[in-house]
Design a protein around this motif. Structure first.
Motif, PDB file in Angstrom:
ATOM      1  N   LEU A  23      17.565  -2.976   0.189  1.00  0.00           N
ATOM      2  CA  LEU A  23      16.920  -2.050   1.115  1.00  0.00           C
ATOM      3  C   LEU A  23      15.762  -1.324   0.437  1.00  0.00           C
ATOM      4  N   GLY A  24      15.960  -0.919  -0.816  1.00  0.00           N
ATOM      5  CA  GLY A  24      14.904  -0.249  -1.565  1.00  0.00           C
ATOM      6  C   GLY A  24      13.717  -1.171  -1.800  1.00  0.00           C
ATOM      7  N   GLN A  25      14.000  -2.441  -2.117  1.00  0.00           N
ATOM      8  CA  GLN A  25      12.919  -3.402  -2.334  1.00  0.00           C
ATOM      9  C   GLN A  25      12.156  -3.653  -1.033  1.00  0.00           C
ATOM     10  N   GLN A  26      12.883  -3.733   0.068  1.00  0.00           N
ATOM     11  CA  GLN A  26      12.232  -3.939   1.368  1.00  0.00           C
ATOM     12  C   GLN A  26      11.354  -2.728   1.720  1.00  0.00           C
ATOM     13  N   VAL A  31       5.949  -0.016   2.054  1.00  0.00           N
ATOM     14  CA  VAL A  31       5.045   1.031   1.581  1.00  0.00           C
ATOM     15  C   VAL A  31       3.800   0.411   0.952  1.00  0.00           C
ATOM     16  N   VAL A  32       3.999  -0.613   0.135  1.00  0.00           N
ATOM     17  CA  VAL A  32       2.852  -1.282  -0.499  1.00  0.00           C
ATOM     18  C   VAL A  32       1.965  -1.895   0.574  1.00  0.00           C
ATOM     19  N   SER A  33       2.569  -2.506   1.586  1.00  0.00           N
ATOM     20  CA  SER A  33       1.795  -3.089   2.678  1.00  0.00           C
ATOM     21  C   SER A  33       1.005  -2.013   3.420  1.00  0.00           C
ATOM     22  N   ALA A  34       1.622  -0.877   3.674  1.00  0.00           N
ATOM     23  CA  ALA A  34       0.934   0.225   4.365  1.00  0.00           C
ATOM     24  C   ALA A  34      -0.225   0.752   3.517  1.00  0.00           C
ATOM     25  N   VAL A  36      -1.979  -0.969   1.279  1.00  0.00           N
ATOM     26  CA  VAL A  36      -3.044  -1.984   1.302  1.00  0.00           C
ATOM     27  C   VAL A  36      -3.794  -1.918   2.628  1.00  0.00           C
ATOM     28  N   THR A  37      -3.057  -1.790   3.733  1.00  0.00           N
ATOM     29  CA  THR A  37      -3.693  -1.695   5.053  1.00  0.00           C
ATOM     30  C   THR A  37      -4.585  -0.457   5.129  1.00  0.00           C
ATOM     31  N   ALA A  38      -4.111   0.667   4.617  1.00  0.00           N
ATOM     32  CA  ALA A  38      -4.905   1.898   4.639  1.00  0.00           C
ATOM     33  C   ALA A  38      -6.166   1.741   3.788  1.00  0.00           C
ATOM     34  N   GLN A  39      -6.040   1.109   2.625  1.00  0.00           N
ATOM     35  CA  GLN A  39      -7.210   0.901   1.767  1.00  0.00           C
ATOM     36  C   GLN A  39      -8.240   0.003   2.451  1.00  0.00           C
ATOM     37  N   GLU A  40      -7.772  -1.042   3.111  1.00  0.00           N
ATOM     38  CA  GLU A  40      -8.693  -1.940   3.821  1.00  0.00           C
ATOM     39  C   GLU A  40      -9.387  -1.202   4.963  1.00  0.00           C
ATOM     40  N   SER A  41      -8.632  -0.378   5.673  1.00  0.00           N
ATOM     41  CA  SER A  41      -9.199   0.384   6.783  1.00  0.00           C
ATOM     42  C   SER A  41     -10.236   1.390   6.283  1.00  0.00           C
ATOM     43  N   MET A  42      -9.929   2.088   5.200  1.00  0.00           N
ATOM     44  CA  MET A  42     -10.878   3.054   4.647  1.00  0.00           C
ATOM     45  C   MET A  42     -12.127   2.349   4.132  1.00  0.00           C
TER      46      MET A  42
END
Length: 94
Positions: A23-26, A31-34, A36-42
């Motif tokens: 569960l922690g790994q998932q 979180v890592v995906s979020a 990366v998405t935020a960095q791409e959006s910015m």
């Protein structure tokens, strides 16, 4: 009490710890995906802003061309002053 090998104990442990690790790994992956998405959006927003600023600065260097002004209406014709009753005042000379 029977002797139990160490390997036997490891297999008998509840899977709660393993579930918590999974569960922690998932959650970490989400979180890592979020992030990366935020960095791409910015980054996309920053690039868009940069292009907009360049366009505005380029346009600011050009003279502003305004359309011709519309013709003015003719001035009103002068009217004689009127009395409060709505008719022209009469002048009496002594």
């Amino acid at each position: 009490m029977l002797p139990v090998s160490r390997n036997r104990l490891d297999h008998d442990l509840p899977s709660g710890i393993e579930d918590a690790v999974r569960l922690g790994q998932q959650a970490r992956g989400e979180v890592v995906s979020a992030i990366v998405t935020a960095q791409e959006s910015m980054s996309a927003g920053s690039q868009h802003l940069s292009r907009t600023v360049v366009d505005l600065v380029t346009k600011a260097g050009k003279p502003l061309e305004l359309p011709a002004a519309p013709p003015l209406p003719p001035p009103p014709s002068p009217k004689p002053p009127t009395s409060p009753e709505g008719r022209a005042p009469s002048y009496r000379f002594p």
